[in-house]
Motif scaffolding. Structure first.
Motif, PDB file in Angstrom:
ATOM      1  N   LYS A 197      -1.624   0.528   6.374  1.00 21.05           N
ATOM      2  CA  LYS A 197      -2.934   0.170   5.817  1.00 21.05           C
ATOM      3  C   LYS A 197      -3.498   1.310   4.965  1.00 21.05           C
ATOM      4  O   LYS A 197      -4.058   1.077   3.885  1.00 21.05           O
ATOM      5  CB  LYS A 197      -3.911  -0.155   6.944  1.00 21.05           C
ATOM      6  N   VAL A 198      -3.356   2.547   5.452  1.00 14.28           N
ATOM      7  CA  VAL A 198      -3.853   3.703   4.718  1.00 14.28           C
ATOM      8  C   VAL A 198      -3.160   3.818   3.363  1.00 14.28           C
ATOM      9  O   VAL A 198      -3.809   4.005   2.319  1.00 14.28           O
ATOM     10  CB  VAL A 198      -3.642   4.991   5.538  1.00 14.28           C
ATOM     11  N   THR A 199      -1.833   3.689   3.371  1.00 13.79           N
ATOM     12  CA  THR A 199      -1.065   3.834   2.137  1.00 13.79           C
ATOM     13  C   THR A 199      -1.408   2.745   1.133  1.00 13.79           C
ATOM     14  O   THR A 199      -1.654   3.017  -0.052  1.00 13.79           O
ATOM     15  CB  THR A 199       0.442   3.809   2.446  1.00 13.79           C
ATOM     16  N   LEU A 200      -1.452   1.504   1.596  1.00 12.12           N
ATOM     17  CA  LEU A 200      -1.741   0.392   0.694  1.00 12.12           C
ATOM     18  C   LEU A 200      -3.172   0.454   0.147  1.00 12.12           C
ATOM     19  O   LEU A 200      -3.408   0.173  -1.032  1.00 12.12           O
ATOM     20  CB  LEU A 200      -1.512  -0.935   1.415  1.00 12.12           C
ATOM     21  N   SER A 201      -4.120   0.838   1.010  1.00 13.89           N
ATOM     22  CA  SER A 201      -5.511   0.904   0.528  1.00 13.89           C
ATOM     23  C   SER A 201      -5.686   2.051  -0.466  1.00 13.89           C
ATOM     24  O   SER A 201      -6.462   1.933  -1.421  1.00 13.89           O
ATOM     25  CB  SER A 201      -6.479   1.053   1.701  1.00 13.89           C
ATOM     26  N   TYR A 202      -4.955   3.151  -0.262  1.00 16.20           N
ATOM     27  CA  TYR A 202      -5.033   4.242  -1.228  1.00 16.20           C
ATOM     28  C   TYR A 202      -4.462   3.810  -2.571  1.00 16.20           C
ATOM     29  O   TYR A 202      -5.071   4.043  -3.628  1.00 16.20           O
ATOM     30  CB  TYR A 202      -4.277   5.477  -0.716  1.00 16.20           C
TER      31      TYR A 202
END
Length: 533
Positions: free
Chosen positions: A156-161
């Motif tokens: 989630k962190v990677t995709l949202s970034y």
């Protein structure tokens, strides 16, 4: 014609870094006599150092680091640099910094075992406590971070970034949007949202984006990654770290006994050279006519009498709200209304002396316990009022009276009208001990002593009527002999070095007869003063 004994005077309000720098510069560069008025009984403002039974507290933590050569050399003209830096870590400054910056080498002459007047060179480390685990700050998505976050949350962190980079918010209207653009929505929610709202007491959607631009400028996830790669492959390091974002620095200078030690020395020099510093003198009135200030009226808090001080120049680092109040009824009503609506956050430090300090949340994989090497730990845990924990031993080993004790400071930020501020010292000591044990940072049984320190107006905030602050600035800048400097004086969340630079700019204006104040307001806003290069 003036009498021969006449001395031109500058009345300086506040004996923090900005006020003392202004006094020092006036004495060094002109024949103008500085008279400094300080409402409290201490030198240094929020950069003071509190001594409790030989254990020293640095309020808020002050890394002596700057991208300004002028500021660094100013500091090193007051205290020399440690000859063998990082001695306690078993390293030598020559090995760590092969080139050690030719401009600094001549300052590295002091041995902290032989003299107190010395800057130590210290290793920087900060982490964030979240969900019972400690993450490096600034956050980078390394293997340990991804492992501790877990697969689902890491994805989630990677995709949202990536989403924030590809589809950024075009019109940034608040701090939340600013941070989402920099880090992505998920990373913002995990590491920034709760802590920031705890500090400022309002939602991030109510805070002006200027706060983010002011404090973190070029820092982002991508910048942190680039810094980590550069560090991994770099062959040599520089103490100055000019190409490094302020939030990513690896080393910093630090006075042997904390920041207050340096400012006490500056105050001594100011007095020795003919300047005056009056503690417990609270400015309660300003006498002005047309576009000039004529005098300030100060209350001598020790003797309960009013004192009027006339001068040709006036430099103020007092909170803007209080400055406008002191000016009285002659101020336009809209300026008064905006000034009254400017918010501040107040600051509480609870100092705890510990028999030992092995954070349970910092255990290694094999289960053994290790002493934290952090300067401070940001606390991003629900249901905990504390914002941050400082470990004073790691700022300087000389901050602690007994070498085998640990001296930590738990920081609370609130408003003085809140119940937290009104709690007794015993209640705050109990609260800090209970909260720190609950989140695995200390054991209550290790607490052997403690103290509580409160500071009003520690942090000028960027909400309330701040969006119209420019009208207050325009009004005050209209007084040709009044100069606003420093954090509270400009209602700007400046670092220590930026506050000093505003004072230097103000003194230059006085000496040069310059009436506009644009160069003062440009500090930490544009050009050479940007933290982001």
């Amino acid at each position: 014609m003036e009498p021969e004994s006449y001395i031109e005077k500058a009345i300086i309000i506040g004996a923090g870094p900005a006020g003392l720098t202004a006094a020092y510069q006036l004495l060094a560069s002109s024949g103008i006599k500085p008279i400094v008025l300080e409402a409290s009984d201490r030198i240094g403002g929020i950069s003071t150092t509190i001594d409790y039974k030989g254990n020293r507290i640095d309020l808020g933590g002050h890394r002596f680091f700057s991208k300004s050569d002028r500021v660094i050399q100013w500091w090193l003209n007051i205290f020399p640099l440690q000859r063998t830096a990082i001695k306690t870590a078993g390293d030598d400054v020559e090995a760590l910094f092969p080139e050690i910056d030719a401009s600094l080498r001549r300052y590295a002459v002091a041995d902290p075992e032989l003299t107190d007047r010395v800057f130590l060179v210290r290793k920087r480390r900060s982490r964030i406590l979240f969900s019972g685990k400690l993450f490096d700050y600034p956050v980078t998505l390394g293997l340990k971070t991804l492992t501790d976050l877990g697969l689902t949350r890491s994805l989630k962190v990677t995709l949202s970034y990536l989403g924030a980079r590809v589809f950024p918010i075009r019109e940034v209207k608040n701090l939340e949007q600013f941070l989402i653009n920099r880090f992505g929505r998920e990373l913002y929610r995990i590491f920034f949202k709760d802590y920031t709202e705890k500090v400022w007491g309002v939602s991030c959607t109510e805070i002006e984006p200027e706060w983010g631009a002011q404090r973190i400028k070029g820092v982002s996830f991508s910048e942190a990654v680039r810094h980590a790669l550069k560090k991994a492959f770099a062959r040599k390091a520089s103490i100055l770290q000019k190409d490094t974002e302020t939030s990513l620095i690896e080393w910093f200078l630090y006075p042997k006994y904390g920041p207050g030690q340096l400012w006490d020395e500056v105050a001594r020099i100011v007095r020795e050279k003919g300047g005056e510093i009056h503690l417990k003198h609270q400015v309660v009135g300003l006498d002005f006519s047309g576009n000039r200030i004529k005098a300030v009226i100060a209350k001598d808090l020790e003797h309960g009498k009013l004192v009027t001080l006339k001068g040709e120049h006036f430099i103020s680092s007092m909170p803007v709200k209080e400055l406008i109040r002191a000016m009285g009824e002659g101020v336009p009503l809209d300026v008064i209304r905006i000034a009254e609506g400017l918010p501040y956050r107040d600051f509480i430090t609870v100092g705890l002396l510990l028999k030992d300090f092995f954070p349970a949340v910092d255990r290694k994989r094999r289960g053994e316990r290790s002493r934290a090497r952090d300067n401070w730990i940001y606390i991003q845990e629900p249901g905990v009022r504390a914002c941050r924990l400082q470990i004073f031993n790691n700022w300087s080993p000389y901050m602690v009276a007994v070498p085998d004790r640990y001296w930590v400071g738990i920081e609370y930020i609130c408003s003085h009208v809140e119940q937290l501020w009104k709690n007794s010292d015993d209640e705050l000591l109990e609260l800090a001990s209970r909260e720190m044990e609950r989140i695995g940072l200390i054991r209550r049984g290790d607490v052997v002593d403690g103290t509580v320190i409160r500071v009003l107006n520690a942090y000028p905030a960027y909400h309330g009527t701040y969006e119209k602050f420019h009208l207050v600035r325009e009004y005050l800048d209209g007084f040709e002999n009044l100069y606003l400097v420093g954090r509270n004086g400009m209602h700007r969340y400046n670092n220590q070095d930026h506050s000093m630079l505003t004072a230097m700019a103000a003194v230059e204006n006085i000496i040069q007869g310059r009436r506009d104040k644009d160069n003062i307001w440009s500090v930490n806003a544009e050009g050479e003063y940007l933290e982001s290069r």
